[in-house]
Structures are given as structure tokens and as C-alpha cells.
Design a protein around this motif. Sequence first.
Motif, PDB file in Angstrom:
ATOM      1  N   HIS A 160       0.347  -1.232  -0.357  1.00 14.61           N
ATOM      2  CA  HIS A 160       0.498  -0.111   0.291  1.00 14.61           C
ATOM      3  C   HIS A 160       0.546   1.530  -0.542  1.00 14.61           C
ATOM      4  O   HIS A 160       2.080   1.505   0.620  1.00 14.61           O
ATOM      5  N   CYS A 161       0.751   2.486  -0.787  1.00 13.71           N
ATOM      6  CA  CYS A 161       1.632   3.753  -0.844  1.00 13.71           C
ATOM      7  C   CYS A 161       0.934   4.510   0.966  1.00 13.71           C
ATOM      8  O   CYS A 161      -0.080   4.206   0.310  1.00 13.71           O
ATOM      9  N   CYS A 162       1.522   5.183   1.317  1.00 15.52           N
ATOM     10  CA  CYS A 162       1.104   6.241   2.450  1.00 15.52           C
ATOM     11  C   CYS A 162       1.382   7.175   1.770  1.00 15.52           C
ATOM     12  O   CYS A 162       1.599   7.732   0.329  1.00 15.52           O
ATOM     13  N   LEU A 163       0.136   7.982   2.295  1.00 17.41           N
ATOM     14  CA  LEU A 163      -1.170   9.008   2.235  1.00 17.41           C
ATOM     15  C   LEU A 163      -0.121  10.221   2.279  1.00 17.41           C
ATOM     16  O   LEU A 163      -0.312  11.150   1.508  1.00 17.41           O
ATOM     17  N   PHE A 164       0.827   9.947   3.323  1.00 18.00           N
ATOM     18  CA  PHE A 164       1.571  11.154   4.237  1.00 18.00           C
ATOM     19  C   PHE A 164       3.038  11.653   3.503  1.00 18.00           C
ATOM     20  O   PHE A 164       3.375  12.825   2.892  1.00 18.00           O
ATOM     21  N   CYS A 165       3.858   9.604   3.658  1.00 29.19           N
ATOM     22  CA  CYS A 165       5.191  10.335   2.449  1.00 29.19           C
ATOM     23  C   CYS A 165       4.561   9.865   0.887  1.00 29.19           C
ATOM     24  O   CYS A 165       6.409   9.596   0.992  1.00 29.19           O
ATOM     25  N   SER A 166       3.749   8.914   0.535  1.00 32.64           N
ATOM     26  CA  SER A 166       4.568   8.405  -0.895  1.00 32.64           C
ATOM     27  C   SER A 166       5.731   7.037  -1.097  1.00 32.64           C
ATOM     28  O   SER A 166       5.417   6.945  -1.583  1.00 32.64           O
ATOM     29  N   LYS A 167       5.561   6.614   0.557  1.00 32.89           N
ATOM     30  CA  LYS A 167       6.535   4.984   0.450  1.00 32.89           C
ATOM     31  C   LYS A 167       5.278   4.365   0.104  1.00 32.89           C
ATOM     32  O   LYS A 167       4.401   4.153   0.935  1.00 32.89           O
ATOM     33  N   TYR A 182       4.260   0.136   1.860  1.00 33.33           N
ATOM     34  CA  TYR A 182       4.465  -0.474   2.929  1.00 33.33           C
ATOM     35  C   TYR A 182       3.058  -2.033   3.177  1.00 33.33           C
ATOM     36  O   TYR A 182       2.332  -1.412   2.309  1.00 33.33           O
ATOM     37  N   SER A 183       3.475  -3.292   3.876  1.00 36.09           N
ATOM     38  CA  SER A 183       2.424  -3.794   3.530  1.00 36.09           C
ATOM     39  C   SER A 183       2.080  -3.539   4.851  1.00 36.09           C
ATOM     40  O   SER A 183       0.388  -4.775   4.742  1.00 36.09           O
ATOM     41  N   LYS A 184       2.131  -3.416   6.033  1.00 38.13           N
ATOM     42  CA  LYS A 184       1.193  -3.024   7.141  1.00 38.13           C
ATOM     43  C   LYS A 184       1.612  -1.545   7.958  1.00 38.13           C
ATOM     44  O   LYS A 184       1.587  -0.539   8.088  1.00 38.13           O
ATOM     45  N   MET A 185       0.859  -1.204   7.000  1.00 40.09           N
ATOM     46  CA  MET A 185       0.526   0.580   7.056  1.00 40.09           C
ATOM     47  C   MET A 185      -0.681   0.751   7.885  1.00 40.09           C
ATOM     48  O   MET A 185      -0.076   2.314   8.356  1.00 40.09           O
ATOM     49  N   PRO A 186      -1.486   0.767   8.975  1.00 39.98           N
ATOM     50  CA  PRO A 186      -1.451   0.890  10.198  1.00 39.98           C
ATOM     51  C   PRO A 186      -0.486   0.787  11.234  1.00 39.98           C
ATOM     52  O   PRO A 186      -0.481   2.275  11.576  1.00 39.98           O
ATOM     53  N   ARG A 187       0.667   0.417  11.020  1.00 45.30           N
ATOM     54  CA  ARG A 187       1.559   0.218  11.808  1.00 45.30           C
ATOM     55  C   ARG A 187       3.079   1.316  11.468  1.00 45.30           C
ATOM     56  O   ARG A 187       3.272   1.903  12.134  1.00 45.30           O
ATOM     57  N   HIS A 188       2.496   1.838  10.437  1.00 46.44           N
ATOM     58  CA  HIS A 188       3.739   2.791   9.861  1.00 46.44           C
ATOM     59  C   HIS A 188       3.366   3.999  10.420  1.00 46.44           C
ATOM     60  O   HIS A 188       3.944   5.160  10.135  1.00 46.44           O
ATOM     61  N   MET A 189       1.556   4.131  10.172  1.00 49.15           N
ATOM     62  CA  MET A 189       0.894   5.410  10.141  1.00 49.15           C
ATOM     63  C   MET A 189       1.405   5.576  12.001  1.00 49.15           C
ATOM     64  O   MET A 189       1.404   7.029  12.251  1.00 49.15           O
ATOM     65  N   GLU A 190       1.409   4.522  12.982  1.00 46.94           N
ATOM     66  CA  GLU A 190       1.482   4.864  14.284  1.00 46.94           C
ATOM     67  C   GLU A 190       2.897   5.001  14.463  1.00 46.94           C
ATOM     68  O   GLU A 190       2.999   6.334  15.778  1.00 46.94           O
ATOM     69  N   GLN A 191       3.270   4.496  13.632  1.00 47.70           N
ATOM     70  CA  GLN A 191       4.668   4.993  14.056  1.00 47.70           C
ATOM     71  C   GLN A 191       5.502   6.506  13.460  1.00 47.70           C
ATOM     72  O   GLN A 191       6.818   6.473  14.669  1.00 47.70           O
ATOM     73  N   ILE A 192       5.160   6.038  12.550  1.00 48.91           N
ATOM     74  CA  ILE A 192       6.145   7.345  12.038  1.00 48.91           C
ATOM     75  C   ILE A 192       4.845   8.587  11.462  1.00 48.91           C
ATOM     76  O   ILE A 192       5.140   9.699  11.545  1.00 48.91           O
ATOM     77  N   HIS A 193       4.086   8.647  11.686  1.00 48.55           N
ATOM     78  CA  HIS A 193       2.581   9.675  11.546  1.00 48.55           C
ATOM     79  C   HIS A 193       1.384  10.154  12.185  1.00 48.55           C
ATOM     80  O   HIS A 193       0.772   9.785  12.267  1.00 48.55           O
ATOM     81  N   ALA A 194       2.149  10.046  13.808  1.00 48.01           N
ATOM     82  CA  ALA A 194       1.827   9.811  14.534  1.00 48.01           C
ATOM     83  C   ALA A 194       1.495  11.238  14.620  1.00 48.01           C
ATOM     84  O   ALA A 194      -0.079  11.744  15.586  1.00 48.01           O
ATOM     85  N   ASN A 195       1.951  12.189  14.600  1.00 47.26           N
ATOM     86  CA  ASN A 195       1.630  13.502  14.931  1.00 47.26           C
ATOM     87  C   ASN A 195       0.484  14.167  13.943  1.00 47.26           C
ATOM     88  O   ASN A 195      -0.054  15.474  14.070  1.00 47.26           O
TER      89      ASN A 195
END
Length: 434
Positions: free
Chosen positions: A74-81, A83-96
Motif C-alpha cells: 500500500h502507498c502511504c498518504l503522507f510520505c508516498s512510500k 508498506y505492507s503494514k500500513m496501520p503500524r507505519h502510520m502509528e509509528q511514523i505519522h502519529a503527529n
Amino acid sequence: MNDSELDEKDHEYIPVDDSDDSEESEAFEDPEYVPDSSGDEGASQLLPVTTDKPKQILVQSCIKISGKREAKMHCCLFCSKYYSKMPRHMEQIHANEPRVARVLCLAKKSRERKEALSVLLREGDFAHNYDVFHKEQGVVLPKYRSREGENKSINHYLPCEFCRAFVIKTSLRKHQKTCSQSKKEHIFGSTLENSRQLLPMKKQSDFQTNILDRMREDSVTHIVKQDPLILLYGQRQYEKVGGQQHNWQYISQKMKELGRFLISVCEANNDVKSLTQCFSPHMFDAVIAAVKNVAGYESKGHTFATPSLALKLGYSLQKCCSILRNSAIRNEDEDLKKKATDFLEIYKDEWTERVSVHAHGTLSTAKYNRPQMLPLVEDVVCLHKYLDKAPEISKDWDTESRYLEFGKICLCQIILFNREKKWGSTTAQIEGLP
């Protein structure tokens, strides 16, 4: 490979999954895809791909390696990278991020939190897919991946107008019935037309907009849109009668008749891939057999189930062959010109006794045996009483319903006056009336 090394090379990059987890996974169906086991779990690496290939759009599909499906990216809405585990990525990287912070405030494993995360995930995938369509190159991320070997092309997918997820066209209406976002909105207009409007707009011809985009999506339409000669035939018909809107359906119908014919030929002869290959002298018998098959020919009684279809196909095939011959003359292709000319010669000599005679005979028999229905006296009286209401209605047009009823009465009177010429009455414009 660090960022400076990447910038030094004139390469294009695609995402790859390097997750090593045991959950269901998928990856891009790309010949240049190379999984990398290094790095953080669930993240993606950028591997170089040379840009000397022609532009093409691929679709992410399910690929199994060593019996395990690769991770769905999946493509991240904020950093356009990717990831296969998007919820974990958003919680760790884009929590702000404000939108992510609002989601994290919801209770874990709750339905509201899952739906909110799903909305962010779909928006990220749609932003990526929109960019792929705009550049006409890349890998589209669909909602449901096709199985390995199904070979689904990008022409099979369209985005849902509510959740923005890419779904197979034939399943789009079914998806919208259960789509969580569609419950909050009402569906207006055609489902496919609304979905196409979400994609980057290209400069399209009137033929594309008025004929091809209005066709119902099925196997015949897919064949029609892929065959150059059928498309050229449709364009010529549109130039001839496309000025009036009621002829658009007629043009679409003629093209789909050729599509059904081509499917029949391909089923009988695996070597045939296009309509152009049918116009060769040695293919004439196969063409006759395909026309009879499509029109439902019965050899015992020499009759057709649909005789008019056999006649229409004859006219359309003759026109297509003429278009092909003229194109060969322009391109100075003597071989193709000779094949088309010889096919037309055989057509003129044999088509009448092998197809047209039986089709016209079937039509004549059906017309002779058709009972003539005469209207009852009571029905004629009822019609005239209805037409006599026109002067009363014309005095009071306060309501829309009375105005529409008066218009129907006027149309009925014009049709009765013209008798057999009812088609011209129904298509007449108010501006064109005296």
C-alpha cells in the motif's frame, strides 16, 4: 544503497516489499520486481530499473514464492512510500498528523478505528494510482488482487466513486452495494461514467466519449475496443450518422455485432486474433460458418433464428473489407490489398446464394405467417377521446404534469398524421419545426 548513490544514476525506481512475516502477502507483478529481505519489517526498498522500456501500466497481483504469497503493498498518504503494514507505519511514523492522531484516539480493535484507517489506506492507494494513470507508467494497487495467471489488465479496473478503491468493472456495482462509504451518499448517474471521471482527463474524441464510453462492459465490448478494424469501422459510421444522438446506439450495436462475429471466428480458429485476418480468400468459408453460427442457422430447413443479423453482418463485413482495402492502398501494401480485393470478389459471387437467400426467405415466411392485428372499435374511440382533451389542457398549464400530457397528445397527433413515418416525428426537434 544510500540516497546519494541513487541520485547519481539515471534510473527509475519501483517499490518492493522486504517483510518477512507470515501473514498473507502480495507484491507487484513486474518482471523487474526483486524482493529484498534487509531493512525494517514491513517497509519497502527502492531498487533501480532502467527507463529504456516503453511506458506501460501494470496491476499488482498475487504471486506465490516458496508456497507463500508475497506482501500486498500500500502507498502511504503522507510520505508516498510503500508498506505492507500500513496501520503500524502510520502509528509509528505519522502519529503527529492530525488525521492519524484522531484515528489513534479511537479504541483499539474497534469498528470505527478500522474504518478510519481503511479510509486513509484507500486515499493513499488512490493518490498513487492517480499518479500512475497521469504518468501512464507504473503499478496500480487494486482492492482485490487477481490470482496468479489470470492476467487482468488495467482496462478491467475502475475506482469506486465513494471509497476510491480500484475494483473490476463488472463487480463495481456489486461492490458499491456493500461499500461503507456509499451508505452516506446517493448514487446519481451511470456507475461507470462516475468512476471514469475520477481518473486523469485526457483529450478524447467525440467518438470515444459518445460511443465507446457508453458501451456496457462485457466480453464483447472488450473485443470491440481491442480490434483496430472494428474501431475504424465505428469511426466511419460515426462520421456518417453520428451527428444525431439517436444514432449512437445504432453505431454501438453494429460494432458489437462484429465483436460477436469475431468471437465466433476465434473459437473455431485459434490462429485468428483480429478481424483483419478474416479478410483473406482462404478464410471466406470460415467467415460464412461464423455468420451462420451467430445468426442461428439451421441446415435442415435452411432457416435462420435471427435472419436480420445475418444480413446486417454481411453489409458490415463488406464495409470493413472495403475500409481495409482502402487502407492498404494508402499504405502501399500490395499483399493486403490483393487479399481484401480477392475476398470482395468471392463475397460478391457467393454471399447471396449461401447467406442472403436463406435469410430473406426466413423473413418472408415469418412475415407471411404473422397475423395482422386490427384495433378494436372501443380502443379507437378511446384514443380519439384522449386526443380531444388537447384544447382543454392547453388552457391551463399551471402544473408540469399537464404540460407533459399536452406534449404527449401533440406527439400522438403528429404520428397519426404522418402514419408510417413515425420515426421522424419522435426525433424532430422543436427548433426544426415550422
